[in-house]
Design a protein around this motif. Structure first.
Motif, mmCIF file in Angstrom:
data_model
loop_
_atom_site.group_PDB
_atom_site.id
_atom_site.type_symbol
_atom_site.label_atom_id
_atom_site.label_comp_id
_atom_site.label_asym_id
_atom_site.label_seq_id
_atom_site.Cartn_x
_atom_site.Cartn_y
_atom_site.Cartn_z
ATOM 1 N N ALA A 43 -5.010 -9.233 86.057
ATOM 2 C CA ALA A 43 -5.779 -7.803 85.836
ATOM 3 C C ALA A 43 -6.020 -7.437 87.210
ATOM 4 O O ALA A 43 -5.831 -6.286 87.658
ATOM 5 N N LEU A 44 -6.500 -8.288 88.088
ATOM 6 C CA LEU A 44 -6.935 -7.678 89.418
ATOM 7 C C LEU A 44 -5.663 -7.458 90.056
ATOM 8 O O LEU A 44 -5.550 -6.308 90.867
ATOM 9 N N ARG A 45 -4.619 -8.089 90.149
ATOM 10 C CA ARG A 45 -3.115 -7.889 90.470
ATOM 11 C C ARG A 45 -2.862 -6.557 90.177
ATOM 12 O O ARG A 45 -2.483 -5.733 91.086
ATOM 13 N N GLU A 46 -3.018 -6.232 88.982
ATOM 14 C CA GLU A 46 -2.535 -4.766 88.426
ATOM 15 C C GLU A 46 -3.462 -3.554 88.866
ATOM 16 O O GLU A 46 -2.718 -2.674 89.369
ATOM 17 N N HIS A 47 -4.685 -3.971 89.054
ATOM 18 C CA HIS A 47 -5.539 -2.966 89.850
ATOM 19 C C HIS A 47 -5.011 -2.513 91.156
ATOM 20 O O HIS A 47 -4.971 -1.748 91.693
ATOM 21 N N ILE A 48 -4.860 -3.666 91.813
ATOM 22 C CA ILE A 48 -4.244 -3.699 93.440
ATOM 23 C C ILE A 48 -3.061 -2.728 93.644
ATOM 24 O O ILE A 48 -2.879 -2.007 94.083
ATOM 25 N N ARG A 49 -2.116 -3.126 92.519
ATOM 26 C CA ARG A 49 -0.773 -2.615 92.548
ATOM 27 C C ARG A 49 -0.836 -1.189 92.225
ATOM 28 O O ARG A 49 0.037 -0.499 92.618
ATOM 29 N N ALA A 50 -1.832 -0.680 91.244
ATOM 30 C CA ALA A 50 -1.941 0.785 90.984
ATOM 31 C C ALA A 50 -2.537 1.480 92.068
ATOM 32 O O ALA A 50 -2.487 2.688 92.146
ATOM 33 N N ARG A 51 -3.144 1.046 93.237
ATOM 34 C CA ARG A 51 -3.718 1.893 94.323
ATOM 35 C C ARG A 51 -2.578 1.881 95.274
ATOM 36 O O ARG A 51 -1.828 1.062 95.542
ATOM 37 N N GLY A 52 -2.737 3.375 95.786
ATOM 38 C CA GLY A 52 -1.453 3.636 96.606
ATOM 39 C C GLY A 52 -1.339 2.812 98.076
ATOM 40 O O GLY A 52 -0.269 2.438 98.222
ATOM 41 N N ALA A 53 -2.420 2.549 98.700
ATOM 42 C CA ALA A 53 -2.557 2.009 99.832
ATOM 43 C C ALA A 53 -2.146 0.517 99.779
ATOM 44 O O ALA A 53 -1.558 -0.316 100.731
ATOM 45 N N THR A 54 -2.420 -0.270 98.496
ATOM 46 C CA THR A 54 -2.091 -1.486 98.453
ATOM 47 C C THR A 54 -1.093 -1.886 97.709
ATOM 48 O O THR A 54 -0.976 -3.324 97.145
ATOM 49 N N ARG A 55 -0.440 -1.108 97.107
ATOM 50 C CA ARG A 55 1.025 -1.238 96.331
ATOM 51 C C ARG A 55 1.757 -2.534 96.569
ATOM 52 O O ARG A 55 2.125 -3.199 95.467
ATOM 53 N N ASP A 56 2.095 -2.589 97.948
ATOM 54 C CA ASP A 56 3.072 -3.436 98.302
ATOM 55 C C ASP A 56 2.362 -4.722 99.024
ATOM 56 O O ASP A 56 3.124 -5.464 99.483
ATOM 57 N N LEU A 57 1.072 -4.972 98.860
ATOM 58 C CA LEU A 57 0.467 -5.932 99.386
ATOM 59 C C LEU A 57 0.894 -7.325 98.696
ATOM 60 O O LEU A 57 1.108 -7.366 97.672
ATOM 61 N N PRO A 58 1.350 -8.075 99.650
ATOM 62 C CA PRO A 58 1.717 -9.378 99.244
ATOM 63 C C PRO A 58 0.506 -10.096 98.551
ATOM 64 O O PRO A 58 -0.505 -10.251 99.180
ATOM 65 N N MET A 59 0.918 -10.901 97.539
ATOM 66 C CA MET A 59 -0.400 -11.478 96.719
ATOM 67 C C MET A 59 0.271 -12.815 96.247
ATOM 68 O O MET A 59 1.364 -12.916 95.800
ATOM 69 N N ILE A 60 -0.674 -13.821 96.433
ATOM 70 C CA ILE A 60 -0.383 -15.190 95.809
ATOM 71 C C ILE A 60 -1.332 -15.369 94.673
ATOM 72 O O ILE A 60 -2.513 -15.139 94.921
ATOM 73 N N LEU A 61 -0.988 -15.595 93.421
ATOM 74 C CA LEU A 61 -1.982 -16.081 92.446
ATOM 75 C C LEU A 61 -2.003 -17.403 92.236
ATOM 76 O O LEU A 61 -1.062 -18.052 91.955
ATOM 77 N N SER A 62 -3.328 -18.028 92.230
ATOM 78 C CA SER A 62 -3.370 -19.388 92.231
ATOM 79 C C SER A 62 -4.310 -19.851 90.910
ATOM 80 O O SER A 62 -5.064 -18.808 90.582
ATOM 81 N N SER A 63 -4.663 -20.962 90.526
ATOM 82 C CA SER A 63 -5.420 -21.183 89.292
ATOM 83 C C SER A 63 -6.174 -22.585 89.724
ATOM 84 O O SER A 63 -5.565 -23.470 90.179
ATOM 85 N N SER A 64 -7.297 -22.458 89.463
ATOM 86 C CA SER A 64 -8.076 -23.619 89.564
ATOM 87 C C SER A 64 -8.252 -24.420 88.144
ATOM 88 O O SER A 64 -9.096 -25.543 88.195
ATOM 89 N N VAL A 65 -7.581 -23.864 87.220
ATOM 90 C CA VAL A 65 -7.480 -24.431 85.722
ATOM 91 C C VAL A 65 -6.808 -25.603 85.651
ATOM 92 O O VAL A 65 -5.537 -25.666 86.249
ATOM 93 N N VAL A 66 -7.441 -26.693 85.322
ATOM 94 C CA VAL A 66 -6.614 -28.031 85.124
ATOM 95 C C VAL A 66 -5.973 -27.958 83.591
ATOM 96 O O VAL A 66 -6.935 -27.888 82.526
ATOM 97 N N LEU A 67 -4.429 -28.463 83.623
ATOM 98 C CA LEU A 67 -3.990 -28.113 82.358
ATOM 99 C C LEU A 67 -4.057 -29.696 81.756
ATOM 100 O O LEU A 67 -3.740 -30.722 82.512
ATOM 101 N N ALA A 68 -4.046 -30.042 80.607
ATOM 102 C CA ALA A 68 -4.004 -31.271 79.757
ATOM 103 C C ALA A 68 -2.565 -31.653 79.626
ATOM 104 O O ALA A 68 -1.829 -30.668 79.150
ATOM 105 N N GLY A 69 -2.289 -32.758 79.753
ATOM 106 C CA GLY A 69 -0.953 -33.260 79.531
ATOM 107 C C GLY A 69 -0.051 -33.378 80.586
ATOM 108 O O GLY A 69 1.006 -34.100 80.786
#
Length: 69
Positions: A43-69
């Motif tokens: 959702a934060l990425r979508e907010h950033i993309r919706a802003r004119g000045a940051t629409r093209d800002l490169p982003m990396i999405l990471s996760s600290s969530v550990v998946l079982a299996g």
């Protein structure tokens, strides 16, 4: 060189982007955590993309969530 700005909420991230825009020192990259306390990183990425000045800002999405299996 690059500077680092660390924040702990999506609201603080958007405020940091606003501050960088006001100083005419835009961020070169944003690294987002998938699990934030106020909204998720996707959702934060979508907010950033919706802003004119940051629409093209490169982003990396990471996760600290550990998946079982």
């Amino acid at each position: 060189g690059l500077g680092v700005t660390a924040v702990d909420t999506a609201a603080a991230a958007l405020a940091a982007l606003d501050d960088a825009d006001r100083r005419a020192e835009p961020f070169a990259l944003a690294i987002l955590d998938r699990a934030l306390p106020d909204i998720d990183g996707i959702a934060l990425r979508e907010h950033i993309r919706a802003r004119g000045a940051t629409r093209d800002l490169p982003m990396i999405l990471s996760s600290s969530v550990v998946l079982a299996g």
